[in-house]
Design a protein around this motif. Sequence first.
Motif, short mmCIF file in Angstrom:
data_model
loop_
_atom_site.label_atom_id
_atom_site.label_comp_id
_atom_site.label_asym_id
_atom_site.label_seq_id
_atom_site.Cartn_x
_atom_site.Cartn_y
_atom_site.Cartn_z
N SER A 1 0.76 -1.36 -0.27
CA SER A 1 0.08 -0.03 -0.25
C SER A 1 1.07 1.07 0.35
O SER A 1 0.67 2.20 -0.23
N GLN B 1 -5.87 0.75 1.33
CA GLN B 1 -5.95 -0.34 2.13
C GLN B 1 -6.24 -1.22 2.45
O GLN B 1 -6.60 -2.02 3.32
N GLY B 2 -8.03 -1.27 1.75
CA GLY B 2 -8.45 -2.66 1.67
C GLY B 2 -8.09 -3.60 1.97
O GLY B 2 -8.51 -4.21 2.90
N ARG B 3 -7.11 -4.15 1.14
CA ARG B 3 -6.41 -5.48 0.80
C ARG B 3 -4.90 -5.82 2.38
O ARG B 3 -5.87 -7.11 2.83
N GLU B 4 -4.43 -5.08 2.51
CA GLU B 4 -4.23 -4.81 3.84
C GLU B 4 -4.84 -5.56 4.69
O GLU B 4 -4.39 -5.58 6.04
N GLY C 1 -8.46 -6.65 5.08
CA GLY C 1 -9.28 -7.67 5.33
C GLY C 1 -10.10 -6.88 5.04
O GLY C 1 -10.87 -7.17 5.09
N TRP C 2 -10.73 -5.81 4.49
CA TRP C 2 -11.52 -5.75 3.80
C TRP C 2 -13.17 -5.04 4.64
O TRP C 2 -14.01 -5.55 4.40
N VAL D 1 -5.09 -3.28 -6.02
CA VAL D 1 -6.23 -4.45 -5.66
C VAL D 1 -5.92 -5.27 -5.72
O VAL D 1 -5.54 -6.34 -5.35
N SER E 1 -3.21 -8.45 -4.22
CA SER E 1 -3.88 -9.13 -3.38
C SER E 1 -3.35 -10.55 -4.60
O SER E 1 -2.64 -11.84 -4.13
N SER F 1 -0.39 -13.55 -2.79
CA SER F 1 -0.94 -14.91 -1.91
C SER F 1 -1.05 -16.62 -3.38
O SER F 1 -0.84 -15.57 -5.14
N THR G 1 -3.81 -9.39 -14.00
CA THR G 1 -4.11 -7.67 -13.57
C THR G 1 -3.60 -6.55 -15.03
O THR G 1 -4.90 -6.21 -15.25
#
Length: 504
Positions: free
Chosen positions: A53, A229-232, A234-235, A430, A434, A438, A454
């Motif tokens: 991020s 920031q959502g991905r880091e 955990g939404w 994002v 993501s 993983s 992507t």
Amino acid sequence: MTTTETPPAQAPSNRKWVALAVVLLAAFIDNVDATIVTVALPTIQKDLGAGFSTAQWTLAGYALAFAVFLITGGRLGDIFGRKRLFIIGVVGFTLASVVCGAAATPGVLVGGRLAQGIMAALMVPQVMAVIMTTFDQKEWVVAFSMMGAVLGLGGVSGPLLGGVLTDLDVMGLGWRSVFLINVPIGVIAVALAAWCLPESRSEQAPRLDVPGVALVTVAALGLMFPLVQGREQGWPVWMFVVMGAALLLLIPFALYQRRRHERDGSALIPPTLFKHRSFTAGVFVVMLVFSGITSFFLVLTYQMQLGLGWSAIRTALVTVAFPIGIMATFQIAWRKGTANGRAFVALGTSVMAVGTLLMILLTHTQGQDLTWYQVAGAELVVGLGMGLCSPILTHVVLGDVPPQDAGAGSGVVNALIQFGTAVGIAVVGVIFFSLSGSGAGSRAERFSDATAVTLWYNVGVFALVALLSPLLPGRRPQEAQKGDAAADPADAKAAERVVPTDAE
């Protein structure tokens, strides 16, 4: 609202050319700063122990701050004097560069980049204003040609400087020299500006729309923060609530802009611009183009350095293929594009989509065997497409806007270029981070797979622009009598700012 200019104090003829050099030097460091950082991002992230991020904020934060304050920066120059605002902007930009170069934490770095964006928004609008008020109209062609050359140099040298400074570890500074190189340039620019720049201002400049700036800033941050920031985190549910509220905030913003425009004509974004369907479609097209091109290089930078294990300087050398592609087709669009601008936009974005598809194909088939010349070839194709559409994009979007609204329209378009840049970085970040963070397989395999998936976003936005291009205005009858026309010099800056990231 009509404005009356206070003519600048007449400087000796040799001094005004020094003044031109000064403002172009500032435009150069702004342009370089928008491109120099991208190649250094993986190294910065590793050294600061930061998450992905931080990389997104380092790019998107600069573009977002620039976008939000760009129109206001121009009006401040009209009110308080362009020389004064130019010097304030350069001083602030230089100090913000020191903050970035000395940053020991991700938060300080991001804060410094936001400050750089705000100061660039004070500095950059004065460049063209100084040229137009200092030089006679017959000299504009020479001045703007020099501006185009300087911006082209910035587009090429930014990635190279970023790679060289990061890898050579100059004076043990590593990536920090990417920011600190602005300090001596800024000091020289301020000293020369104080000596040779004439002052000018508008006698009847529009009032500042402070509430409008506040509303659009809150809305922009409300949309961007969850995306980055959502991905880091955990939404969490509250992030979706914030994004929804940010979008709803655009309704009172639009209503306020209408009331303010009717009252005194000082709205941040004049609502009358959107009476023209072509302008409404055009600003959407502009945001799509720049959201796609900027994020394209974010993905490739991480793929080349973390996925393929290439050095920063090797990444930078490969990236130079993009501005080379732009320069190869730029003059064609510049001279011929106004004859059928929307056709050039469609052709250029189609070529960009083909270049991105080529990159997906190479990544999917070659994997870890991907070579520098294969990546450079794909980037060259994308650059050729960008060169065909970017020089005339603003000109086409403003094709149906009345002359009295052209200045306001140009400011809105250039601000939305930066906003599109920020949104593209956030959305693609994002998806890419993501996927690469993983899944099964080695890191190299994850990055290759993430890149191939992507980049379909980028293919999609380029293809969508090509499909939407018929909504853009065609050539106006009066233009048909003129032959080849020159494009807006601001378009050159918009094109060059995004090599390889940007913003301007």
